[in-house]
Design an enzyme around this catalytic site. Structure first.
Site, PDB file in Angstrom:
ATOM      1  N   LYS A  25     -22.719 -34.879  22.992  1.00 32.36           N
ATOM      2  CA  LYS A  25     -21.489 -34.513  23.714  1.00 32.36           C
ATOM      3  C   LYS A  25     -20.291 -35.127  22.998  1.00 32.36           C
ATOM      4  CE  LYS A  25     -18.218 -34.812  27.114  1.00 32.36           C
ATOM      5  NZ  LYS A  25     -16.945 -35.548  27.093  1.00 32.36           N
ATOM      6  N   HIS A  58      -9.549 -45.722  27.164  1.00 35.39           N
ATOM      7  CA  HIS A  58      -9.568 -44.633  28.129  1.00 35.39           C
ATOM      8  C   HIS A  58      -8.644 -44.935  29.306  1.00 35.39           C
ATOM      9  CE1 HIS A  58     -12.047 -41.154  27.914  1.00 35.39           C
ATOM     10  NE2 HIS A  58     -13.074 -41.807  27.398  1.00 35.39           N
ATOM     11  N   ASP A  63     -15.343 -19.018  19.584  1.00 35.76           N
ATOM     12  CA  ASP A  63     -16.181 -18.966  20.786  1.00 35.76           C
ATOM     13  C   ASP A  63     -16.902 -20.311  20.942  1.00 35.76           C
ATOM     14  OD1 ASP A  63     -18.164 -18.549  22.659  1.00 35.76           O
ATOM     15  OD2 ASP A  63     -18.753 -16.587  21.886  1.00 35.76           O
ATOM     16  N   GLU A  87      -9.233 -34.197  27.312  1.00 34.08           N
ATOM     17  CA  GLU A  87      -9.754 -35.566  27.499  1.00 34.08           C
ATOM     18  C   GLU A  87      -8.975 -36.580  26.665  1.00 34.08           C
ATOM     19  OE1 GLU A  87     -14.054 -35.894  27.226  1.00 34.08           O
ATOM     20  OE2 GLU A  87     -13.911 -38.020  26.699  1.00 34.08           O
TER      21      GLU A  87
HETATM   22  C1  MEV Z   1     -17.110 -39.297  26.111  1.00 34.28           C
HETATM   23  O1  MEV Z   1     -16.446 -38.069  26.261  1.00 34.28           O
HETATM   24  C2  MEV Z   1     -18.016 -39.256  24.907  1.00 34.28           C
HETATM   25  C3  MEV Z   1     -18.897 -40.500  24.732  1.00 34.28           C
HETATM   26  O2  MEV Z   1     -19.652 -40.713  25.921  1.00 34.28           O
HETATM   27  C4  MEV Z   1     -19.815 -40.199  23.562  1.00 34.28           C
HETATM   28  C5  MEV Z   1     -20.914 -41.215  23.376  1.00 34.28           C
HETATM   29  O3  MEV Z   1     -21.300 -41.894  24.347  1.00 34.28           O
HETATM   30  O4  MEV Z   1     -21.409 -41.308  22.239  1.00 34.28           O
HETATM   31  C6  MEV Z   1     -18.073 -41.712  24.485  1.00 34.28           C
END
Ligand code: MEV
Length: 425
Positions: free
Chosen positions: A261, A375, A277, A83
């Protein structure tokens, strides 16, 4: 004629022979099969020893997040991740935290839990007492399985037992606490759990089914924290925005999942780079986020008396620096050398700091200009490459895509064509 996926003895073939069968099945071209055979830095023979039915190796970019100061020690952080923006965001956040001394960490001992499930017990509560009463005997049996781990200061240290009421009736769950030292631990823990199972059956007068490690590693926790001066983070408004973002995650599991995430973006990049892992780490992180009831963010952001931003994180971290793929994969060995960590616990603490940095980078962008700007530039480059742009024109095509706000393959192809025609005329 439909082709069958029933390939008896596939596992006995060499990678080359397997590739030939897959080629026929999937109509692969010669170019595709030769790509499968070029396994890069992971030799095919090594890959073939690591898992079953190997036909190649899969590469993802390996980047280095810079600027990390953790417990006053400088670290370069290798991250294997597909990513865009993750490595840049971690580096940027680490630089912000550096202004006030970087990250600080702590942790528990590296203790993993092995579960032994006993069912069909007439007196489950009394059986629980009998298991607890036989602790020394059970621990000895467990430790007999791994004298090396014991000699290194690890091994089965304690146990607990609980009665749970499942859909099939009561169960007595014996939980063995094993200090895994520098190993991730499943081999040691599962071997011990299997070895003590007959004893547990005898003591409980029940029948043992599962004997397996738990990925909710609440006895192997790592923590990290940092302070970021409000001026560094972009002023009071940005600090308030980050705290609002945290409050949103703390109140809403839909946001908390994305918040976590973002934390795992950083952690898992390093976990993969070191060939640990990542499914175990992710399962542990999410289960820990939910273990007090609702699903919660793994990090907390608050303001100190000076109005500066304070961040902290705590999560389970089942990673190792010895054994398994960690020491087989040539790039993982180099990644560990770059990290320069001396113990699995140190690696775990670094991972906590990386997760917190990643979270800070994401929240700062989200509370400020949003994440799309950064991004999109990288995304446009990827699209331009995929559309066939050569390296001399890829930046120019990507810039045009961003400017036109049309980051699409069809537009990239048009631009490449236009450039080609302009070049020829
Ligand atoms: C993207 O991979 C991760 C984000 O969505 C994390 C977040 O929103 O805190 C930018």
């Amino acid at each position: 004629m439909t082709k069958s996926s029933m390939l008896t003895g596939f596992y006995r073939l060499s990678p080359k022979e397997r590739i030939k069968l897959v080629k026929e099945f999937a109509d692969l071209t010669d170019e595709e099969t030769s790509l499968l055979q070029s396994t890069g830095s992971l030799p095919m023979v090594t890959a073939d020893r690591m898992i079953e039915n190997v036909i190649g190796a899969f590469q993802v970019p390996l980047g280095i997040a810079v600027n990390f100061l953790i417990n006053k020690k400088n670290y370069l952080i290798p991250m294997a991740i597909e990513e865009p923006s993750v490595v840049a965001a971690a580096s940027y956040a680490a630089k912000m935290a550096r202004d006030s001394g970087g990250f600080f960490t702590s942790s528990t001992d590296p203790v993993m839990i092995g579960q032994i499930q006993a069912v069909g017990i007439k007196d489950p509560y009394a059986a629980r007492m009998r298991v607890l009463g036989a602790k020394e005997e059970i621990l000895k049996k467990a430790n007999d399985q791994d004298p090396l781990l014991v000699s290194l200061g690890g091994g089965a240290k304690d146990l607990d037992a609980k009665v749970i009421h499942a859909t099939t009736g009561p169960m007595v769950i014996t939980e063995l606490y094993v200090d895994c030292r520098d190993a991730m631990g499943p081999n040691a823990v599962n071997t011990m759990a299997e070895a003590i199972a007959p004893l547990v059956e005898q003591i409980t007068a029940g029948h043992v089914y599962l004997r397996i490690i738990s990925n909710l590693a609440t006895k192997r926790l790592v923590r990290a924290w940092c302070t970021v001066p409000k001026e560094t983070v972009g002023g009071e408004e940005v600090v308030n925005g980050i705290i609002q973002a945290y409050a949103f995650a703390a109140a809403d599991p839909y946001r908390a999942a994305t918040h976590n995430k973002g934390i795992l973006n950083g952690i898992i990049g390093v976990v993969i780079a070191t060939c640990n892992d990542h499914r175990a780490v992710e399962a542990g992180a999410h289960a820990y986020a939910a273990h007090c009831g609702g699903y919660r963010p793994l990090s907390i952001w608050e303001k100190n008396a000076n109005g500066d931003l304070m961040g902290s994180i705590e999560l389970p971290m089942a990673v190792g620096i010895i054994g398994g793929a960690v020491r087989t994969h040539p790039i993982a060995k180099i990644a560990l050398k770059i990290l320069n960590v001396k113990t699995a616990t140190e690696l775990g603490e670094v991972l906590a700091a990386v997760g917190l940095a990643q979270n800070l980078g994401a929240l700062r962008a989200l509370a400020n200009e949003g994440i799309q700007k950064g991004h999109m530039r990288l995304h446009a480059r990827n699209i331009a490459f995929a559309a066939g742009a050569t390296s001399d024109i890829v930046d120019m095509i990507a810039d045009k895509l961003v400017k036109e706000r049309k980051i699409r393959m069809d537009r990239a192809k048009e631009l490449i064509d236009e450039y080609g025609r302009a070049g020829k005329s």
